[in-house]
Design an enzyme around this catalytic site. Structure first.
Site, mmCIF file in Angstrom:
data_model
loop_
_atom_site.group_PDB
_atom_site.id
_atom_site.type_symbol
_atom_site.label_atom_id
_atom_site.label_comp_id
_atom_site.label_asym_id
_atom_site.label_seq_id
_atom_site.Cartn_x
_atom_site.Cartn_y
_atom_site.Cartn_z
ATOM 1 N N LYS A 1 -11.439 -6.026 16.972
ATOM 2 C CA LYS A 1 -10.044 -6.410 17.256
ATOM 3 C C LYS A 1 -9.770 -6.512 18.758
ATOM 4 O O LYS A 1 -8.710 -6.982 19.161
ATOM 5 C CB LYS A 1 -9.081 -5.383 16.653
ATOM 6 N N LYS B 1 -14.078 -1.501 14.245
ATOM 7 C CA LYS B 1 -12.774 -2.174 14.243
ATOM 8 C C LYS B 1 -12.247 -2.317 15.665
ATOM 9 O O LYS B 1 -11.687 -3.365 16.024
ATOM 10 C CB LYS B 1 -11.787 -1.398 13.381
ATOM 11 N N ASN C 1 0.846 -1.188 0.000
ATOM 12 C CA ASN C 1 0.000 0.000 0.000
ATOM 13 C C ASN C 1 0.883 1.241 0.000
ATOM 14 O O ASN C 1 2.104 1.131 -0.082
ATOM 15 C CB ASN C 1 -0.959 -0.017 1.198
ATOM 16 N N ASP D 1 -3.745 -11.488 11.374
ATOM 17 C CA ASP D 1 -4.218 -10.233 11.958
ATOM 18 C C ASP D 1 -3.343 -9.913 13.169
ATOM 19 O O ASP D 1 -3.552 -10.432 14.271
ATOM 20 C CB ASP D 1 -5.683 -10.368 12.367
ATOM 21 N N ASP E 1 -3.502 -6.803 3.654
ATOM 22 C CA ASP E 1 -4.530 -7.744 4.101
ATOM 23 C C ASP E 1 -4.341 -9.135 3.499
ATOM 24 O O ASP E 1 -4.729 -10.138 4.114
ATOM 25 C CB ASP E 1 -5.918 -7.228 3.733
#
Length: 399
Positions: A343, A339, A210, A306, A278
């Site tokens: 998480k 999120k 990214n 993750d 991801d």
């Protein structure tokens, strides 16, 4: 916070010296006294008269002032102040301070002082990135010298990058932090910071990634280190240099980052600022993929581990504070709220990284801090200023 304080301001020779005039005004607005010292080169950019008028006191320029030196003036100057601030701190001044050279008044003051020193570097981006400057920076940090900036942006020479002196209000905030009783509040604490992108290989020359520069994570690590924390800095292939004074662990892929994070435990806090890809290619090619008549290759993707959720779910080894980041392009706050819960982290720092904001890869940020107690939207500011404010909040929890 600065009322009654005494600041010794050393003005180095660079175009950024003009900002020192506003800096003097800002410091005095807060009730502090300013004693200015001009290097010979600085006098080419700002006049002693203008500096003296704003400071309300004489300007010191030479080591060989017989009247002052009869009373050991350079020793008195260096020790009478509560803090020595160098703004702008040129590459030359940093080199002299790092190696103990003292050929003039400014460098002699830095060598003779027993007080804390805050440097605001300003120079051409190539000078800042030069290995010699980075070595000097690391030496000075190890010696306990504090830094504010430099910032990223356009320069008088026409180039763009890191090397712009921090703005006067940023320097004032750093002065206040340096003189605060809690300036080393994180001494003895271990903080993990992840930063930068990850690169997931497709073949030896291509990868999934990214646009993250790593600038925000780097600034956060530097801010935490300045508060005395022992910082483990796990960074992907960022486009900015890692902060000196931290334990830098370079990685490339998400799997490598997860391994490095696990190895860094235990930690008092984990600040997960990395922009982890991801997905990864299930089986990357060992040879460069070629174009052919059959069309583009089919890439089978798998979800990456993750890392944020893993750290938040460590149980007895979980850091006391886990902070995640949410880079969004729509429904920023709503997505970030979800999120944080998904998480199971303590805080989420949310920002809008739509192309129109210029935040992804830029020098500024505008964030909303989401905690169980509520939400705070901070005005747009430099990434260094965001880092300083976040570090102060983290210090409040850990102390």
């Amino acid at each position: 916070m600065l009322a009654g304080r005494h600041i010794l301001l050393v003005i180095g020779g660079g175009i950024a010296a003009y900002k020192s005039l506003d800096l003097i005004r800002r410091i005095k607005e807060r009730g502090a006294e300013v004693t200015p010292v001009l290097t010979a080169s600085a006098a080419e950019f700002v006049t002693p008269l203008s500096v003296s008028s704003l400071a309300g006191t004489e300007v010191h320029r030479t080591l060989f002032d017989l009247t002052a030196e009869a009373k050991m003036g350079h020793i008195e100057l260096s020790r009478a102040a509560d803090l020595i601030v160098v703004a702008p701190a040129t590459a030359d001044l940093m080199a002299r301070a790092a190696h103990g050279f003292a050929p003039d008044l400014a460098s002699t003051l830095l060598l003779a002082t027993d007080k804390r020193v805050l440097l605001a570097p300003a120079m051409n981006v190539r000078m800042w990135e030069h290995p010699a400057t980075q070595r000097n920076l690391e030496t000075l940090r190890r010696d306990g010298i504090l830094f504010v900036g430099p910032n990223q942006g356009s320069m008088a020479c026409g180039e763009y990058g890191y090397g712009r002196m921090a703005e006067p209000l940023e320097i004032v905030a750093a002065i206040e932090a340096a003189l605060s009783p809690t300036s080393r509040v994180l001494a003895g604490r271990h903080v993990l910071v992840t930063s930068g992108p990850t690169h997931e290989p497709i073949d030896p020359v291509r990868y999934i990634a990214n646009r993250s520069s790593g600038a925000q994570g780097t600034a956060i690590a530097a801010a935490l280190a300045s508060l005395g924390a022992r910082v483990t800095f796990v960074t992907g292939p960022a486009s900015v240099p890692p902060p000196p004074g931290t334990n830098v662990v370079p990685v490339e892929t998400a799997a490598q980052m997860l391994d490095a994070v696990r190895s860094a435990m235990p930690a008092d806090a984990a600040i997960m600022a990395a922009a982890v890809a991801d997905w990864r290619v299930v089986s990357s090619s060992v040879q460069k993929l070629k174009k052919g008549e059959s069309g583009p290759p089919t890439l089978t993707l798998a979800q990456n581990p993750d890392i944020l959720a893993t750290v938040a779910g460590l149980g007895s080894d979980r850091p006391r504070l886990v902070v995640g980041f949410a880079a969004e392009t729509e429904n920023v706050v709503e997505n970030a709220r979800a999120k944080r819960l998904r998480k199971d982290c303590d805080w989420i720092v949310a920002n809008d990284v739509s192309p129109s904001t210029g935040i992804m890869g830029g020098s500024e940020n505008a964030v909303t801090l989401i905690t169980p107690q509520g939400e705070e939207t901070w005005e747009r500011m430099t990434k260094e200023a965001v880092a300083a404010r976040l570090a102060e909040r983290i210090a409040t929890v850990l102390s």
